[in-house]
Design a protein around this motif. Structure first.
Motif, PDB file in Angstrom:
ATOM      1  N   ARG A  14       7.127   5.363   0.553  1.00 38.50           N
ATOM      2  CA  ARG A  14       7.271   4.529   1.401  1.00 38.50           C
ATOM      3  C   ARG A  14       7.643   3.054   0.527  1.00 38.50           C
ATOM      4  N   PRO A  15       8.817   2.301   0.728  1.00 36.89           N
ATOM      5  CA  PRO A  15       9.239   1.374  -0.092  1.00 36.89           C
ATOM      6  C   PRO A  15       8.252   0.172   0.487  1.00 36.89           C
ATOM      7  N   MET A  16       7.866  -1.085  -0.468  1.00 36.56           N
ATOM      8  CA  MET A  16       7.256  -2.067   0.016  1.00 36.56           C
ATOM      9  C   MET A  16       8.042  -2.881   1.042  1.00 36.56           C
ATOM     10  N   THR A  17       7.870  -3.236   2.266  1.00 36.44           N
ATOM     11  CA  THR A  17       8.232  -3.740   3.251  1.00 36.44           C
ATOM     12  C   THR A  17       7.287  -5.204   3.612  1.00 36.44           C
ATOM     13  N   ILE A  24      11.492  -4.829  -0.313  1.00 39.04           N
ATOM     14  CA  ILE A  24      11.200  -5.563  -1.325  1.00 39.04           C
ATOM     15  C   ILE A  24      11.361  -4.508  -2.713  1.00 39.04           C
ATOM     16  N   ASP A  25      12.527  -4.739  -3.264  1.00 40.94           N
ATOM     17  CA  ASP A  25      12.997  -3.495  -4.318  1.00 40.94           C
ATOM     18  C   ASP A  25      13.366  -4.370  -5.498  1.00 40.94           C
ATOM     19  N   ALA A  70       6.231   1.586  -9.468  1.00 45.02           N
ATOM     20  CA  ALA A  70       5.659   2.794  -8.882  1.00 45.02           C
ATOM     21  C   ALA A  70       5.655   2.500  -7.146  1.00 45.02           C
ATOM     22  N   LYS A  71       5.762   1.294  -6.697  1.00 49.07           N
ATOM     23  CA  LYS A  71       5.754   0.647  -5.406  1.00 49.07           C
ATOM     24  C   LYS A  71       6.970   0.759  -4.765  1.00 49.07           C
ATOM     25  N   SER A 270      17.776 -11.874   4.174  1.00 53.60           N
ATOM     26  CA  SER A 270      18.212 -10.787   3.489  1.00 53.60           C
ATOM     27  C   SER A 270      17.217 -10.586   2.380  1.00 53.60           C
ATOM     28  N   CYS A 271      16.480 -11.532   2.275  1.00 51.19           N
ATOM     29  CA  CYS A 271      15.795 -11.488   0.746  1.00 51.19           C
ATOM     30  C   CYS A 271      14.937 -10.302   0.434  1.00 51.19           C
ATOM     31  N   ASN A 272      15.342  -9.874  -0.914  1.00 54.58           N
ATOM     32  CA  ASN A 272      14.573  -8.529  -1.397  1.00 54.58           C
ATOM     33  C   ASN A 272      13.713  -8.742  -2.615  1.00 54.58           C
TER      34      ASN A 272
END
Ligand code: SAM
Length: 344
Positions: A14-17, A24-25, A70-71, A270-272
């Motif tokens: 699960r990517p950070m949201t 957030i990648d 890793a996150k 759209s900030c990532n």
């Protein structure tokens, strides 16, 4: 420096949201607040820097970055201050490059003023760095010296040359300054595009006390775009970076021109990205006073459980948008941190 023990998986469940549904990648890491330039819009001439003892070690920075990878972080940018002036920084780059090899990271890159690039370009390329952003506001040696206070244009141009020779793609970033380089933008653009480099223009942002008001520096990029449009055909390009820049193709040069307009138009929706400083503070918005400490959980335990929880908590409080404003009533920093602390 030896590689840290953590080897992240190449896929993350699960990517950070953040609370607004933004993934957030992208992590930007200021690995030092020190710089060999003193750009007039970035720092005061007599800056006080952090005591060295407060800085995370390169091993700790590696562990912190690896925890983010890793996150779900896929893109990592090293910045500063000037990243290439931190002692032994290439050992950090080499160590982090293992995440490129495992496929956990798509891109490892950096933002630099170019002064040390001639020394490090080949090694950066060898570590898997494919592109660098070089900050350069003018091609006039006297104006360059005035803006950077301490910089030498020839050296930066030699650095850019070395980067291109090493096979690195170079993008030029220029802050547009009233009464300074604002009339030079067309020639800067022709130069960059002539060498196959993109150019991105940036509005000056009210970050940190610099010893003069921002109103004297600020030019809205809508004005620069209108001036360019009189002589060039600018064709909008679809956004591809998820970042704050909007791009056009300049038909006459065939090159790409970007506009970063936090004042006249922001793209917070759209900030990532999030930023960490060289002391392990996370800032989830460039234009906000928000901050959380990751150094304490990092140092509290050799495993990453506490750190991971602290990262989640910080991402969970990422603000919706920034607080920048420059006008005659607000001719003060909106955010007290300098860009050199947060990492541009
Ligand atoms: N030393 C490196 C460099 O020069 O690129 C990295 C750090 S520097 C702080 C990153 C970028 O931030 C540079 O392009 C610089 O021009 C930009 N910058 C610094 N202060 C700024 C401000 N107040 N508003 C807009 N851009 C700023």
């Amino acid at each position: 420096m030896t590689s840290a023990a953590i080897t992240p998986p190449t896929t993350v469940d699960r990517p950070m949201t953040d609370p607004f549904g933004r993934t957030i990648d992208y992590l930007r890491v200021s690995i030092t607040d020190r710089c060999d330039f003193r750009c007039v819009y970035c720092m005061a001439e007599d800056m006080t820097f952090l005591p060295r003892a407060d800085l995370l070690t390169l091993e700790e920075l590696d562990r912190l970055c690896s925890a983010f990878i890793a996150k779900g972080v896929r893109k990592l940018r090293l910045t500063g201050g000037e990243p290439l002036v931190r002692r032994n920084m290439m050992s950090l780059v080499r160590s982090l490059s293992r995440h490129l090899k495992t496929g956990a990271l798509d891109e490892l890159t950096l933002t630099t003023n170019g002064s040390q690039l001639a020394r490090f370009a080949a090694e950066l390329a060898d570590c898997g760095v494919r592109r660098v952003n070089v900050s350069l506001d003018t091609l006039d040696p006297d104006e360059f010296r005035r803006i950077t206070r301490w910089g030498d244009l020839e050296r930066v141009l030699a650095g850019i040359d070395a980067a291109r020779t090493a096979g690195l793609a170079v993008k030029i970033n220029s802050v547009v300054l009233k009464g300074s380089n604002e009339d030079e933008i067309p020639s800067l653009m022709r130069w960059a595009h002539g060498l196959g480099m993109g150019l991105t223009l940036i509005e000056v942002m009210p970050l940190g006390e610099i010893g003069e008001g921002r109103i004297d520096q600020y030019v809205p990029l809508s004005l620069i775009r209108a001036r360019l449009s009189a002589n060039y055909t600018l064709t909008d390009l679809p956004d591809s970076t998820g970042g704050p820049a909007r791009y056009v193709r300049v038909e006459e040069t065939g090159g790409r021109l970007g506009f970063i307009t936090p004042l006249t138009h922001n793209f917070c929706e759209s900030c990532n990205r999030v930023r960490i400083t060289c002391t392990g503070t996370i800032h989830t918005c460039l234009g906000h006073e928000d901050a959380s400490d990751l150094r304490r959980p990092l140092r509290a335990s050799p495993d990453d459980a506490l750190l991971s929880a602290a990262i989640d908590q910080a991402i969970g409080s990422k603000p919706k948008g920034h607080d920048f404003i420059i006008d005659r009533r607000h001719n003060r920093p909106s955010v007290s941190r300098h860009m050199s602390v947060t990492g541009g």
